[in-house]
Design an enzyme around this catalytic site. Structure first.
Site, PDB file in Angstrom:
ATOM      1  N   LYS A  28       0.863  -1.186   0.000  1.00 59.91           N
ATOM      2  CA  LYS A  28       0.000   0.000   0.000  1.00 59.91           C
ATOM      3  C   LYS A  28       0.904   1.242   0.000  1.00 59.91           C
ATOM      4  O   LYS A  28       1.801   1.370   0.849  1.00 59.91           O
ATOM      5  CB  LYS A  28      -0.883  -0.029   1.244  1.00 59.91           C
ATOM      6  CG  LYS A  28      -2.196   0.694   1.101  1.00 59.91           C
ATOM      7  CD  LYS A  28      -3.062   0.426   2.333  1.00 59.91           C
ATOM      8  CE  LYS A  28      -4.406   1.113   2.240  1.00 59.91           C
ATOM      9  NZ  LYS A  28      -5.134   1.053   3.520  1.00 59.91           N
TER      10      LYS A  28
HETATM   11  O1  G3P Z   1      -7.880   1.835   5.216  1.00 62.10           O
HETATM   12  C1  G3P Z   1      -8.159   3.103   4.773  1.00 62.10           C
HETATM   13  C2  G3P Z   1      -9.524   3.658   5.072  1.00 62.10           C
HETATM   14  O2  G3P Z   1     -10.509   2.711   4.897  1.00 62.10           O
HETATM   15  C3  G3P Z   1      -9.621   4.512   6.292  1.00 62.10           C
HETATM   16  O3  G3P Z   1     -10.934   4.739   6.729  1.00 62.10           O
HETATM   17  O4  G3P Z   1     -12.539   5.429   8.468  1.00 62.10           O
HETATM   18  O5  G3P Z   1     -10.106   6.004   8.736  1.00 62.10           O
HETATM   19  O6  G3P Z   1     -11.505   7.153   7.027  1.00 62.10           O
HETATM   20  P1  G3P Z   1     -11.284   5.894   7.796  1.00 62.10           P
END
Ligand code: G3P
Length: 217
Positions: A83
Site C-alpha cells: 500500500k
Molecule cells: O484503510 C483506509 C480507510 O478505509 C480509512 O478509513 O474510516 O479512517 O476514514 P477511515
C-alpha cells in the site's frame, strides 16, 4: 463485488474469514497502532488466516525507500499487497513495484485525476476514501462514479477499492456505482446481514414450525 475488511485485528479477522465472505484485508498505520501488536507478526497472522490480498502500507516518503519497504513487506507472505500513498513518490514506487510483479494498492485517493495517475502507474488497486470526502462536505460516491467512467473509457485494469466506508448504505451505493471491491470496518460488515424483519420473520416461522410438532432430522 469483493469484500475486504479494513482492520489489523488478527483475531477478529480470523473469525470473520470463517464466514467465507471475506475476500481480503486492508491495513494502515493507524489500524496497526490500534491493534497494539508487532507490525510484521500481525501481518503474518492475518495473511495466514485470510486467503485473499492483504494490504500493508509503507511509511517512507521517498520512492527509493518505499521500494525497499515494499519489497520487504512482500517477503512476508505471497498475498501481501504493497500500500502506497498517492504522492508522486508513491506513484513512482508503484510503477517500479508493479513492473517487478508486486501488486500495489494506491491509497489516500481523493480525486479522479489522482486515480487516473494511479492507473497509469499500473496500480492493482486504487483506494478512494468515501467517508473522509463526505466528512469534508464533498460527495464521496461521486468520486467512485467518476473513477469508474475513466477506467472504463480506457479499459484500465486497476480495481476500484472503495475505502473509508462508514455504513451499509456506503457499501450498497459503492456496489451500484461499480466499485470492484469495498473495504469495510468489522462493525459495518456485521451490520450487512442484519435486518429487523429477518429476525422477526424467522421468529414467527420457528414458532409456527414448533406448533406442528414435527422435526426435520
Ligand atoms: O484503510 C483506509 C480507510 O478505509 C480509512 O478509513 O474510516 O479512517 O476514514 P477511515
Amino acid at each position: 463485488m469483493q469484500i475486504f475488511i479494513d482492520s489489523a485485528d488478527a483475531k477478529e479477522l480470523a473469525a470473520l474469514a470463517e464466514t467465507g465472505l471475506v475476500d481480503g484485508v486492508t491495513t494502515n498505520p493507524s489500524l496497526i497502532a490500534k491493534s497494539g501488536g508487532d507490525f510484521f507478526e500481525t501481518l503474518k497472522a492475518i495473511c495466514a488466516s485470510v486467503p485473499g490480498p492483504v494490504s500493508a502500507e509503507v511509511v517512507a516518503q521517498d520512492a527509493a525507500t518505499m521500494l525497499k519497504e515494499g519489497r520487504k513487506l512482500r517477503g512476508l507472505a505471497d498475498n501481501i499487497v504493497v500500500k502506497l500513498p498517492l504522492t508522486v513518490e508513491g506513484l513512482k514506487a508503484c510503477k517500479t513495484l508493479e513492473e517487478e510483479g508486486h501488486p500495489c494498492n494506491v491509497t489516500l485517493c481523493f480525486s479522479a485525476v489522482q486515480a487516473l495517475l494511479a492507473a497509469k502507474a499500473g496500480a492493482t488497486f486504487i483506494s478512494p476514501f468515501l467517508g473522509r470526502l463526505d466528512d469534508n462536505g464533498q460527495d464521496g460516491m461521486q468520486l467512485i462514479r467518476e473513477i469508474r467512467a475513466i477506467y472504463d473509457n480506457y479499459e484500465y485494469p486497476t480495481q476500484i477499492l472503495a475505502a473509508s466506508i462508514r455504513s451499509a448504505n456506503h457499501v450498497k451505493d459503492a456496489a451500484i456505482a461499480g466499485a470492484d471491491c469495498a473495504t469495510i470496518p468489522p462493525a459495518v460488515f456485521k451490520s450487512l446481514y442484519k435486518h429487523i424483519l429477518t429476525d422477526a420473520g424467522l421468529e414467527a416461522f420457528l414458532k409456527d414450525w414448533k406448533s406442528t410438532g414435527q422435526s426435520i432430522l
